[in-house]
Design a protein around this motif. Structure first.
Motif, mmCIF file in Angstrom:
data_model
loop_
_atom_site.group_PDB
_atom_site.id
_atom_site.type_symbol
_atom_site.label_atom_id
_atom_site.label_comp_id
_atom_site.label_asym_id
_atom_site.label_seq_id
_atom_site.Cartn_x
_atom_site.Cartn_y
_atom_site.Cartn_z
ATOM 1 N N UNK A 92 3.392 2.343 1.064
ATOM 2 C CA UNK A 92 2.358 2.227 2.143
ATOM 3 C C UNK A 92 1.293 1.294 2.086
ATOM 4 N N UNK A 145 14.192 -1.402 -2.351
ATOM 5 C CA UNK A 145 13.210 -0.138 -2.673
ATOM 6 C C UNK A 145 12.838 -0.069 -4.241
ATOM 7 N N UNK A 166 9.025 -5.159 8.018
ATOM 8 C CA UNK A 166 10.695 -4.940 7.695
ATOM 9 C C UNK A 166 11.435 -5.754 8.486
ATOM 10 N N UNK A 197 0.326 6.109 6.259
ATOM 11 C CA UNK A 197 1.888 5.902 6.800
ATOM 12 C C UNK A 197 2.881 5.786 5.872
ATOM 13 N N UNK A 198 3.846 6.706 5.744
ATOM 14 C CA UNK A 198 4.800 6.657 4.456
ATOM 15 C C UNK A 198 6.047 6.681 5.081
ATOM 16 N N UNK A 199 7.168 6.395 4.243
ATOM 17 C CA UNK A 199 8.600 6.300 4.943
ATOM 18 C C UNK A 199 8.912 7.799 5.305
ATOM 19 N N UNK A 243 19.259 -3.635 -0.414
ATOM 20 C CA UNK A 243 18.646 -2.575 -0.100
ATOM 21 C C UNK A 243 17.965 -1.903 -1.266
ATOM 22 N N UNK A 274 11.926 5.733 11.758
ATOM 23 C CA UNK A 274 12.391 4.278 12.271
ATOM 24 C C UNK A 274 13.613 4.241 12.997
ATOM 25 N N UNK A 275 13.744 3.239 13.882
ATOM 26 C CA UNK A 275 14.909 2.966 14.832
ATOM 27 C C UNK A 275 16.159 2.518 13.712
ATOM 28 N N UNK A 276 15.736 1.585 13.145
ATOM 29 C CA UNK A 276 16.730 0.946 11.963
ATOM 30 C C UNK A 276 16.524 1.313 10.663
ATOM 31 N N UNK A 277 17.178 1.734 10.085
ATOM 32 C CA UNK A 277 16.944 1.840 8.525
ATOM 33 C C UNK A 277 16.780 0.718 7.960
ATOM 34 N N UNK A 278 16.307 0.637 6.531
ATOM 35 C CA UNK A 278 15.967 -0.733 5.918
ATOM 36 C C UNK A 278 17.682 -1.152 5.546
ATOM 37 N N UNK A 279 18.551 -0.201 5.287
ATOM 38 C CA UNK A 279 19.761 -0.863 4.981
ATOM 39 C C UNK A 279 20.413 -1.531 6.436
ATOM 40 N N UNK A 323 9.057 0.003 0.448
ATOM 41 C CA UNK A 323 8.336 0.746 1.423
ATOM 42 C C UNK A 323 7.240 1.344 1.031
ATOM 43 N N UNK A 346 18.691 -2.826 8.833
ATOM 44 C CA UNK A 346 18.154 -4.181 9.190
ATOM 45 C C UNK A 346 18.661 -5.264 8.039
#
Lengths: 191, 242
Positions: free
Chosen positions: B210, B203, B132, A6-8, B199, A13-18, B208, A20
């Motif tokens: 896997x 990163x 996350x 599973x990768x980005x 952020x 995703x519903x909310x991006x990392x930023x 992120x 969140x």
């Protein structure tokens, strides 16, 4: 069927990392505002004026259903750890979460435009009133006569409505001020 | 003691390091707190018995002062409810309501006074909360102090410019509603900038990836199993008690 990691890139995703992290920081800001800002007004719930401002701004900036709920949930956990609230950590956690969920639900039902003064005011009022409903729920769970609970919470309810509405109004005005200042353009560039 | 915020009226996370529960697994403590909260549904006799056991547990865990402090903050509410219920309904109802409210107020002291936010994060990950979200929660905890300082700096700067005065009374509050925006806008902008920086930093550190591995893993010890077994035994005893 291949067993792919599973990768980005493959996961939506519903909310991006930023988003969140931004919502988490807004949640921290809610708690900071609650601790640091106290007004000399003799009515419970007056901290809601800042609190609901941030919740409405969070919903306006991230602009996805669930944003305000996540702010409420996260701030509830932080507030629980910091010992905020008079009725114990469970009540604090549920109250903060309910505020976010209430605001989110109202925004969703009314179209989601947090910059609209009327919508933001209604969402924040309803959201802030959810604190009252949590207290009411506690009264019912403990078996306290509902009449006494209602009487005791009547003054608090007035405070929740007034300061929730003011907070929502302020939130919408803040969003408008942010738009005028080019904040949303800045966000778009960052994306 | 974990300090959040470095100025003024900031709060602290008061961890009770000398509590034996400090070394218990956070999942066990969460289960204990939730079971204690559920005890509000018991009848008066069972609730009194449970409260006795719960106080013993808190005494053993050296958490009695923490829970008592929480209940003490409710003293006036409890007093009024007790008196009113006693006068208008019955003494039994007055006692049971005071006990239930005290229990609800103090139940989670057991968890919050002995658990760090990092441990909570591990527990959340174990409960299948996406990494996350758990990460964002710990970011929020670590940022409270920084945001507290920034918030104060903004307030002092705006006060120095005459853009913000603390409203004294209702009329002033309504008049100075616009001034509050002068506080909110810079706070939001600075928070957003910080979120962006975090952020990028996350990163850059392979957030992120896997194949991410947690920095620590929870494991149940003998203390945890003993506590859970005792909780189960008390629950069964209370259910069988006629």
């Amino acid at each position: 069927m291949t067993d792919q990691p599973e990768t980005a890139a493959t996961t939506r995703r519903y909310f991006s990392t930023f988003q969140l992290i931004l919502l988490a920081l807004f949640a921290a800001l809610v708690v900071v505002a609650k601790i640091a800002l106290r007004l000399p007004l003799q009515l419970p719930g007056h901290s809601g004026i800042f609190w609901m401002t941030i919740v409405v701004v969070a919903a306006g900036v991230v602009h996805k259903p669930g944003a305000a709920s996540l702010v409420g949930l996260t701030s509830g956990i932080i507030a629980g750890f910091l010992g905020l609230g008079d009725f114990g950590a469970l009540n604090t956690f549920l109250s903060y979460t309910a505020v976010g969920v209430g605001a989110d639900l109202t925004l969703w039902l009314l179209g989601g435009n947090a910059e609209n003064l009327m919508i933001a005011t209604l969402a924040a009022t309803f959201g802030h009133m959810m604190k009252f409903l949590v207290k009411w729920g506690f009264g019912i769970v403990t078996g306290a006569p509902v009449g006494f609970v209602a009487l005791g919470l009547l003054r608090a309810l007035l405070g929740y409505v007034i300061f929730g509405a003011l907070g929502g109004l302020l939130g919408a005005l803040t969003l408008k001020a942010l738009r005028r200042a080019g904040f949303f353009q800045y966000l778009a560039e960052k994306r | 003691m974990i300090r959040l915020g470095t100025s003024g009226r900031s709060r602290q996370l008061a961890l009770v390091e000398r509590s034996p529960l400090r070394h218990a697994d956070p999942r066990t403590k969460l289960a204990l707190s939730m079971c204690a909260s559920l005890a509000v549904m018991l009848s008066l006799e069972k609730l009194v018995a449970f409260m006795g056991l719960y106080v013993l547990l808190l005494f053993w865990a050296r958490l009695l002062p923490e829970a008592a402090r929480q209940v003490w903050r409710l003293k006036w509410v409890l007093l009024v409810l007790f008196v009113v219920d006693w006068i208008f309904v019955s003494l039994d109802l007055a006692v049971i309501i005071v006990l239930r409210l005290s229990l609800l107020a103090g139940a989670f002291a057991l968890f919050f006074a002995t658990t760090t936010p990092a441990e909570l994060r591990l527990a959340l990950e174990w409960m299948r909360v996406p990494y996350r979200y758990a990460f964002s929660l710990s970011v929020a905890f670590q940022s409270v102090g920084l945001l507290d300082d920034e918030w104060r700096a903004i307030r002092e700067a705006q006060q120095a410019r005459g853009a913000w005065t603390r409203p004294e009374g209702w009329r002033k509050l309504l008049e100075s509603l616009g001034d509050l925006i002068a506080l909110a806008v810079p706070a939001i902008v600075m928070t957003t900038k910080r979120a962006w920086a975090m952020t990028e930093a996350a990163y850059a550190r392979g957030f992120d990836s896997p194949h991410r591995r947690p920095y620590a893993q929870l494991s149940m010890g003998r203390l945890d199993w003993n506590l859970l077994a005792a909780t189960l035994a008390v629950a069964v005893a209370l259910l069988l008690w006629r």
